[in-house]
Design an enzyme around this catalytic site. Sequence first.
Site: not given
Ligand code: BG6
Length: 482
Positions: A230, A328
């Site tokens: 991401h 987290k």
């Molecule tokens: C996921 C991760 O790809 O993205 C998670 O594995 C994380 O650990 C999540 O919580 C976060 O996604 P978003 O869209 O809620 O920011």
Amino acid sequence: MAALVLFGGGGDLAIRMLLPSLYFLEHDGLLPDGLKIIAAARSEESREAYLARVKDSVIKRADGHWSDESFARVAERIDYVAVDATSAEGLSALKEKLGDDRELTYFLAVSPSLYGPIVRALKAAGLTGPQARIVLEKPVGRDLESFRQIDAEVAHAFDERQVFRIDHYLGKETVQNLIALRFGNTIFEPLWNNLSIDHVQITVGETVGVGDRWPYYDEYGALRDMLQNHMLQLLCLVAMEPPSDLDPDSVRNEKVKVLRSLRPISAANVRDVTVRGQYVGGHGPDGPVKGYEEERGAPSDIDTYVALRADIDNWRWAGVPFYMRTGKRLPEKRTEIVIQFKPVPHSIFDQRGDVVANRMVIELQPEEDISLTVMNKRPGLDQRMQLQPIRMSLSWGVDGKGAKPPRRRIAYERLLLDAMAGDSTLFVRADEAEKAWEWVDGVSEAWAEAEYRPHIYRPGTWGPDAGDRLLARDGRTWNTND
Ligand code: BG6
């Protein structure tokens, strides 16, 4: 006819995200005519029981957008089949349901260790024609080597043009809006370089802990779970050169050039430019919470927080650090990209503290907004002109006419439609994933070599103090949105 097959159809991702996305697409009349949706999973479950689970999840998600009629329409498309997806025989019930359908999209919402076996089984069962497509949920692999192994297995049955590696951040509206902002306007691009930009910050804060996901998380940590995919994708979209068009390969060619230009991190500087953290127990924003090791039930060296300084070695970005942090159990669920411009070269105002350099904040969560802080005269008759910063919102939701912002879509809505239509612009190409793994592997090898164990941090804080020191040593601070 077209069919969408969700492997792992009974699992968390499918129930929480994919089926609600399909409901919304149905609600808006966007699903292809005649599309069948087949949830394929290991356990036996009746179609009725499955649909009841889906309905619960959709209701939770739909808020003011629930419609019995739309749910009935999407439910009509949905079938459930128990399969052993790792052998051709185990797929026979699925094959029967697919009949003559040839426009097949498979979505693998299962553990990546099953990607290879499922693809082999699909091929052996004769379910992989030239019109088939496969969507792979992240993480594809755990490092460069395992990525290549999985990719090679997938390549036995599918050409690269048939493979859709999903990164749901690319389906977020504001992420796409960043492309519109950069390349649909003339005013920002001339400033989008090291002459005007001081540095960039990318923050992905989450309040949740790891909880039951620890068996997966303990192998990946924040670096591989969030940063490899991401966050590096966000960095690429901020940093890439203008593509010549929006053709999938034009965009991805530019992104991969950014990844190639990332300066490797080594054991020699890893303690200066990266920070690892792990949360302990304490009081989070919503009450007492366990520490990661308590959740896991054993000591662990994995990072639940990572911050680092990335440098992009090219003409545009030389000398502009990209600071990234994610964790987290932080105080807020907040995802933002901050473009910090340089201060004016010479100030003609005698006011000190209040004169701030321009800053663009691209907020993905909790709100979707792009804002720009500019300096403005404080109204009044002060003898000496007083300045004040004002924040201008460039958000699509606020057009000054009181227009109600559209419903916030689930990122998967866009991505499911694109995958079924064969448009891979918002998906990750193999060479991008390879370069991202290569760089991230360098960081994790450097950690191992330098024996860098995570700092602990308390829940509800922005990570270990070392995260602040990472910027302080460069004379900078993280954005606080105050
Ligand atoms: C996921 C991760 O790809 O993205 C998670 O594995 C994380 O650990 C999540 O919580 C976060 O996604 P978003 O869209 O809620 O920011």
